[in-house]
Design a protein around this motif. Structure first.
Motif: not given
Length: 307
Positions: A41-46, A100-102, A63-66
């Motif tokens: 679970v990561l943002d686009a850049a990571n 990820q901590h977003v 991959f999953q959307d945060p």
């Protein structure tokens, strides 16, 4: 970390997406080579940086959307990761989750990530899961990561966190925000013990009106009955039931004037020899979201079931 037993919950400190990918790619590659599931679970850049680092192996990562994962309360996210792990039935197989901590994710209040990590330490205890939580190196975020993760990864090195705190203490410092006003309910009922059958009937009636599937209605009725029975048996002896119908499902609220002191309601199955806590855990398992708030004014428990 493949081959270890029990939970591994590590904060992964990083400055850039490339640095994070370097720290994660070896661990992810090892897990994939062992045939173990990996969820990220990561943002686009990571996400892009990790895909580049993994190459063809990236196709095996889920991959999953945060924004979607964290659209529910922190405690619910922790429960869902525990359920995912328990569904992996092959002995010796671990689940790896990169969560990820977003910062500044819509809908996540300042204490969200602290509550989530504290809850993960409770719900995942003893389970075969490696939970890696990327955290950008910012002053307040790093301090929080150190207090909520038993282990820290930085520059490729793993070490126990000397600042780790008891999960209950963390939640006491970062309590969930108060229950939002949901507006006028679709239906409501004050109840005592004799009215518990009426509670079940009203939940079934509203759920049917909302279009829930038959098996979901049965689960919801049982879940609400557990909470209402707790109000009668362990709370003030009386309670108030309210229900709302939404486009996405049904919310039920049970309120009583008793005080509940459970820091992680419904998140861990009670011991087989114990009686207390079973109702909350069962209600959590039978619903999609369980939230509880308690103070001097009483206890509010809300359950949500999707269509």
């Amino acid at each position: 970390m493949t081959g270890t037993t029990g939970m591994v919950h590590a904060g992964v400190l990083y400055s850039t997406p490339a640095q994070l990918a370097d720290q994660l790619s070896l661990r992810v590659g090892t897990a994939l080579a062992a045939g173990e599931p990996v969820v990220a679970v990561l943002d686009a850049a990571n996400r892009s940086a990790l895909v580049d680092a993994l190459g063809a192996d990236a196709a095996a990562v889920e991959f999953q959307d945060p924004a979607r994962v964290h659209s529910v309360p922190a405690f619910t996210v922790a429960v869902r990761w525990a359920r995912l792990t328990r569904r992996v039935e092959t002995p010796g197989v671990r689940t790896t989750v990169i969560g990820q901590h977003v910062p500044d994710l819509p809908g996540c209040d300042p204490g969200y990530w602290a509550r989530l990590d504290a809850a993960l330490n409770v719900t995942l205890h003893g389970l075969p899961i490696t939970m890696l939580c990327p955290c950008p190196i910012r002053g307040e975020l790093v301090a929080q990561a150190r207090s909520t993760h038993p282990t820290l990864l930085a520059d490729g090195h793993s070490a126990p966190s000397a600042s780790y705190r008891d999960p209950a203490d963390v939640v006491a410092e970062y309590p969930p925000p108060p229950p939002p006003d949901l507006g006028p309910p679709t239906a409501e009922l004050d109840f005592r013990s004799p009215e518990l059958p009426a509670v079940r009937h009203l939940v079934a009636s509203v759920s049917t009106q909302a279009g829930l599937a038959t098996e979901r209605i049965a689960d919801f009725v049982l879940a609400v009955n557990e909470i209402a029975s707790n109000s009668v048996e362990h709370g003030a002896g009386t309670g108030r039931l309210r229900l709302w119908i939404w486009a996405t499902g049904v919310t039920c609220e049970v309120f009583d004037t008793g005080r509940m002191t459970v820091p992680f309601p419904g998140m861990v199955a009670p011991a087989p020899s114990g009686e207390r806590g079973r109702g909350l855990w069962l209600a959590s398992e039978l619903s999609d979201v369980l939230q509880a708030w308690s103070d001097e004014g009483g206890t509010v428990v809300r359950l949500f079931v999707e269509r």
